[in-house]
Design an enzyme around this catalytic site. Structure first.
Site, mmCIF file in Angstrom:
data_model
loop_
_atom_site.group_PDB
_atom_site.id
_atom_site.type_symbol
_atom_site.label_atom_id
_atom_site.label_comp_id
_atom_site.label_asym_id
_atom_site.label_seq_id
_atom_site.Cartn_x
_atom_site.Cartn_y
_atom_site.Cartn_z
ATOM 1 N N PHE A 47 18.706 38.055 32.861
ATOM 2 C CA PHE A 47 18.958 37.716 34.541
ATOM 3 C C PHE A 47 17.866 35.958 34.358
ATOM 4 C CE2 PHE A 47 16.484 38.158 38.790
ATOM 5 C CZ PHE A 47 17.473 37.710 38.761
ATOM 6 N N ALA A 52 16.652 23.700 51.130
ATOM 7 C CA ALA A 52 15.402 25.343 51.956
ATOM 8 C C ALA A 52 14.930 23.954 52.757
ATOM 9 C CB ALA A 52 15.010 25.171 50.898
ATOM 10 N N LYS A 92 9.872 19.959 50.695
ATOM 11 C CA LYS A 92 10.285 21.060 51.328
ATOM 12 C C LYS A 92 9.013 21.740 51.717
ATOM 13 C CE LYS A 92 12.108 24.371 48.121
ATOM 14 N NZ LYS A 92 12.057 25.550 47.228
ATOM 15 N N TYR A 132 17.957 38.275 50.629
ATOM 16 C CA TYR A 132 19.126 38.133 51.400
ATOM 17 C C TYR A 132 20.188 37.563 50.876
ATOM 18 C CZ TYR A 132 21.566 36.088 55.650
ATOM 19 O OH TYR A 132 22.549 35.770 56.654
ATOM 20 N N SER A 162 1.906 41.291 47.280
ATOM 21 C CA SER A 162 3.187 41.873 47.976
ATOM 22 C C SER A 162 4.137 41.974 46.923
ATOM 23 C CB SER A 162 3.746 40.057 48.752
ATOM 24 O OG SER A 162 3.530 39.353 47.456
ATOM 25 N N HIS A 210 13.705 24.358 38.303
ATOM 26 C CA HIS A 210 14.691 25.135 39.327
ATOM 27 C C HIS A 210 16.165 24.393 38.141
ATOM 28 C CE1 HIS A 210 18.433 25.548 41.716
ATOM 29 N NE2 HIS A 210 17.555 26.465 41.914
ATOM 30 N N HIS A 229 14.229 37.880 53.972
ATOM 31 C CA HIS A 229 14.380 36.242 53.231
ATOM 32 C C HIS A 229 14.969 35.720 54.055
ATOM 33 C CE1 HIS A 229 13.070 37.138 48.621
ATOM 34 N NE2 HIS A 229 11.601 38.059 49.698
ATOM 35 N N GLU A 238 8.682 42.711 46.727
ATOM 36 C CA GLU A 238 10.240 42.464 46.693
ATOM 37 C C GLU A 238 10.802 43.314 46.406
ATOM 38 O OE1 GLU A 238 10.779 38.202 46.160
ATOM 39 O OE2 GLU A 238 12.853 38.950 45.641
ATOM 40 N N ARG A 250 17.318 28.360 49.459
ATOM 41 C CA ARG A 250 18.322 27.505 50.190
ATOM 42 C C ARG A 250 19.929 28.841 49.160
ATOM 43 N NH1 ARG A 250 21.059 24.196 45.145
ATOM 44 N NH2 ARG A 250 21.223 26.058 44.362
ATOM 45 N N GLY A 251 19.166 29.909 48.180
ATOM 46 C CA GLY A 251 20.413 30.749 48.305
ATOM 47 C C GLY A 251 20.599 29.968 47.391
ATOM 48 N N ASP A 252 21.737 31.307 46.761
ATOM 49 C CA ASP A 252 23.344 30.874 45.948
ATOM 50 C C ASP A 252 24.056 31.556 45.950
ATOM 51 O OD1 ASP A 252 21.960 28.751 43.988
ATOM 52 O OD2 ASP A 252 21.116 30.643 42.529
ATOM 53 N N HIS A 276 3.005 38.409 43.707
ATOM 54 C CA HIS A 276 3.906 38.671 44.171
ATOM 55 C C HIS A 276 5.178 39.177 43.225
ATOM 56 C CE1 HIS A 276 7.331 38.588 47.422
ATOM 57 N NE2 HIS A 276 7.836 38.404 46.589
HETATM 58 P P1 FAD Z 1 16.001 23.893 47.229
HETATM 59 O O1 FAD Z 1 14.416 24.430 47.593
HETATM 60 O O2 FAD Z 1 16.616 23.761 48.823
HETATM 61 O O3 FAD Z 1 16.581 23.952 46.339
HETATM 62 C C1 FAD Z 1 17.314 23.881 45.295
HETATM 63 C C2 FAD Z 1 18.126 22.638 44.182
HETATM 64 O O4 FAD Z 1 18.594 21.378 44.875
HETATM 65 C C3 FAD Z 1 16.773 21.900 43.519
HETATM 66 O O5 FAD Z 1 16.979 22.130 41.655
HETATM 67 C C4 FAD Z 1 15.830 21.221 44.150
HETATM 68 O O6 FAD Z 1 15.364 20.177 42.607
HETATM 69 C C5 FAD Z 1 16.819 20.974 44.784
HETATM 70 N N1 FAD Z 1 16.997 19.871 45.723
HETATM 71 C C6 FAD Z 1 16.134 19.966 46.807
HETATM 72 N N2 FAD Z 1 16.275 19.898 48.140
HETATM 73 C C7 FAD Z 1 16.202 19.057 47.732
HETATM 74 C C8 FAD Z 1 17.449 17.560 48.989
HETATM 75 N N3 FAD Z 1 17.132 17.349 50.124
HETATM 76 N N4 FAD Z 1 18.082 16.764 48.360
HETATM 77 C C9 FAD Z 1 18.917 16.423 47.339
HETATM 78 N N5 FAD Z 1 18.249 17.868 46.015
HETATM 79 C C10 FAD Z 1 17.609 18.638 46.684
HETATM 80 N N6 FAD Z 1 18.223 33.830 46.708
HETATM 81 C C11 FAD Z 1 18.903 34.671 47.258
HETATM 82 O O7 FAD Z 1 20.340 33.936 47.320
HETATM 83 N N7 FAD Z 1 18.589 35.395 47.975
HETATM 84 C C12 FAD Z 1 17.217 36.019 48.040
HETATM 85 O O8 FAD Z 1 16.724 36.570 49.141
HETATM 86 C C13 FAD Z 1 16.669 34.973 47.476
HETATM 87 N N8 FAD Z 1 14.755 35.614 46.934
HETATM 88 C C14 FAD Z 1 14.404 34.436 46.310
HETATM 89 C C15 FAD Z 1 13.152 34.583 46.056
HETATM 90 C C16 FAD Z 1 12.757 33.880 45.592
HETATM 91 C C17 FAD Z 1 10.530 33.854 45.683
HETATM 92 C C18 FAD Z 1 12.604 32.687 44.635
HETATM 93 C C19 FAD Z 1 12.119 32.093 44.043
HETATM 94 C C20 FAD Z 1 13.862 32.871 44.196
HETATM 95 C C21 FAD Z 1 14.463 33.626 45.623
HETATM 96 N N9 FAD Z 1 16.019 33.231 45.310
HETATM 97 C C22 FAD Z 1 17.001 33.538 46.375
HETATM 98 C C23 FAD Z 1 16.927 32.178 44.631
HETATM 99 C C24 FAD Z 1 17.357 31.086 45.496
HETATM 100 O O9 FAD Z 1 18.018 30.822 46.623
HETATM 101 C C25 FAD Z 1 17.674 29.943 44.253
HETATM 102 O O10 FAD Z 1 16.721 29.545 42.869
HETATM 103 C C26 FAD Z 1 18.337 28.769 45.155
HETATM 104 O O11 FAD Z 1 19.516 28.037 43.790
HETATM 105 C C27 FAD Z 1 17.428 27.476 45.100
HETATM 106 O O12 FAD Z 1 16.831 27.880 46.162
HETATM 107 P P2 FAD Z 1 15.315 27.252 46.458
HETATM 108 O O13 FAD Z 1 15.394 27.820 48.164
HETATM 109 O O14 FAD Z 1 14.484 26.981 45.876
HETATM 110 O O15 FAD Z 1 16.238 25.912 47.150
#
Ligand code: FAD
Length: 283
Positions: free
Chosen positions: A212, A119, A161, A44, A10, A145, A72, A12, A102-104, A262
Site C-alpha cells: 500500500f 479536488a 485547493k 468513497y 478522528s 502526491h 469522503h 476513518e 479527486r479520487g483514483d 486522524h
Molecule cells: P488533487 O488535490 O486533485 O491532486 C491530484 C494530483 O493532481 C496531484 O498530483 C496534484 O499535484 C495535481 N493537481 C491538483 N490540482 C491540479 C490542477 N488544478 N491542475 C493540475 N494538477 C493538479 N481516494 C478515494 O478514492 N476515496 C477516498 O475516500 C479517499 N480518501 C482519502 C483521504 C485522505 C485523507 C487522503 C490523503 C487520500 C484519500 N484518497 C481517497 C486518495 C486520493 O483520492 C488520491 O490520493 C488521489 O490520487 C488524489 O486526490 P486529491 O484529492 O489529493 O487530488
C-alpha cells in the site's frame, strides 16, 4: 486543536461489501465512540463504486453510533448532478463535515472522467452549491502526491485547493515527522493557515503495508522496514514494534504543534487505541 484546546482526534473507516464486514465496522465504531473522538469519516470509492454503501454507513455512524461523521466524496468519474444529489442528501441529513477529494478510479474503470478534474474544483463546487454548510477537509501529501510533477508543483496545487474554500486538511500517512513539519512550514510561508492534521496508519501487517505504501508514495524508513521484515509472521512482535514507532512519532507531532491526529483504522479498533493509550489522549 479543538475549541477545548486539545488535539482533534478522528477515525476513518471504509464501507464494507459484506453484511459481516459491516457488523464488524459497527462494533469497531461503537468501541471507538466510547473514547469520544471529534469525528469519524468514511471513504468513497471513486467513480461512485461505494456510493450507497458510503452513504448508508455515514448515516448509520452519525445517527446511531452518534459520532459526527464525515463522508469522503471524490469527483473523478462522478457527474455534477450525481455530486449535487449526494451533497443535498448529506445536507438534509444534518451532516456538516465532508472530505473533498479527486479520487483514483479503480483499475479497469478506464480513464478519469467526470466534469471536475481536480479536488480544488470539487471544493469550489461544494462551496458554490452549499455555501458554508460543510466544514471541508482536503488531502495533503507531506511526501508529495505520487503523480505530482515535483514537490513545488504539488505544494502550489495544495495551496490552490486550500484557497478554494477548505477549512482543514488531513495528510496521507507517513513515518517521518520531519516531512510533516517541513510541509506545514512551506504551506505557512505561502500564506495559508489551514490546519493540517497528520493521517496516522497503525502498523499491523507488514506485507500489506509495504504494498500500500508503494502505491501511495509513503516511505517506510529502512530501519523500520528491516525490523518489520525480520519479524516474519510474528504478528504480535510486528504490532508491538509498530505501536511503539507510531506512538513516538505521534508524540513528536503533537509536541511540535500538530492540531490533531486522524487514524486510518482499516476498520479495526485495537491498533489505534493502543496508540491512543500510549499518548494518554483521554478526554
Ligand atoms: P488533487 O488535490 O486533485 O491532486 C491530484 C494530483 O493532481 C496531484 O498530483 C496534484 O499535484 C495535481 N493537481 C491538483 N490540482 C491540479 C490542477 N488544478 N491542475 C493540475 N494538477 C493538479 N481516494 C478515494 O478514492 N476515496 C477516498 O475516500 C479517499 N480518501 C482519502 C483521504 C485522505 C485523507 C487522503 C490523503 C487520500 C484519500 N484518497 C481517497 C486518495 C486520493 O483520492 C488520491 O490520493 C488521489 O490520487 C488524489 O486526490 P486529491 O484529492 O489529493 O487530488
Amino acid at each position: 486543536m479543538t475549541s477545548a484546546n486539545r488535539p482533534s482526534i478522528s477515525f476513518e473507516f471504509f464501507p464494507t461489501k459484506t453484511e459481516a464486514g459491516h457488523e464488524k465496522l459497527l462494533t469497531t465504531a461503537r468501541r471507538l465512540a466510547e473514547y469520544k473522538p471529534d469525528f469519524f469519516s468514511c471513504t468513497y470509492g471513486a467513480g461512485g463504486s461505494t456510493r450507497d454503501r458510503t452513504l448508508n454507513t455515514v448515516l448509520q455512524l452519525d445517527g446511531e453510533v452518534k459520532v459526527p461523521t464525515a463522508p469522503h466524496l471524490s469527483c473523478v468519474g462522478d457527474s455534477k448532478t450525481e455530486l449535487r444529489e449526494l451533497l443535498n442528501i448529506y445536507k438534509d441529513a444534518g451532516i456538516h463535515r465532508i472530505v473533498a477529494l479527486r479520487g483514483d478510479l479503480p483499475s479497469g474503470m478506464g480513464m478519469a472522467s467526470g466534469e471536475l478534474r481536480y479536488a480544488n474544483e470539487l471544493v469550489e463546487f461544494i462551496r458554490n452549491e452549499t455555501g458554508d454548510h460543510f466544514h471541508i477537509e482536503i488531502a495533503a501529501y507531506p511526501e508529495m502526491h505520487p503523480q505530482a510533477r515535483n514537490f513545488e508543483d504539488d505544494l502550489s496545487n495544495f495551496v490552490r485547493k486550500a484557497q478554494a474554500g477548505a477549512d482543514s486538511a488531513i495528510t496521507q500517512y507517513f513515518f517521518n515527522a520531519d516531512c510533516y513539519f517541513y510541509f506545514v512550514e512551506r504551506v505557512r510561508k505561502l500564506g495559508v493557515d489551514t490546519p493540517i492534521v497528520p493521517g496516522i496508519m497503525p502498523i499491523t501487517n507488514y506485507s500489506k503495508l509495504a504494498r500500500f505504501s508503494d502505491a501511495c508514495g509513503a516511505e517506510i524508513p529502512r530501519w523500520v522496514r528491516k525490523q518489520l521484515e525480520a519479524y516474519g509472521d510474528d504478528m504480535d512482535s510486528i504490532q508491538a514494534f509498530g505501536t511503539q514507532v507510531i506512538s513516538e512519532m505521534c508524540e513528536k507531532l503533537l509536541a511540535g504543534g500538530a492540531p490533531g491526529l486522524h487514524f486510518y483504522t482499516l476498520n479495526q479498533a485495537e491498533p489505534s487505541l493502543a496508540i491512543w493509550e500510549n499518548l494518554n489522549l483521554n478526554r
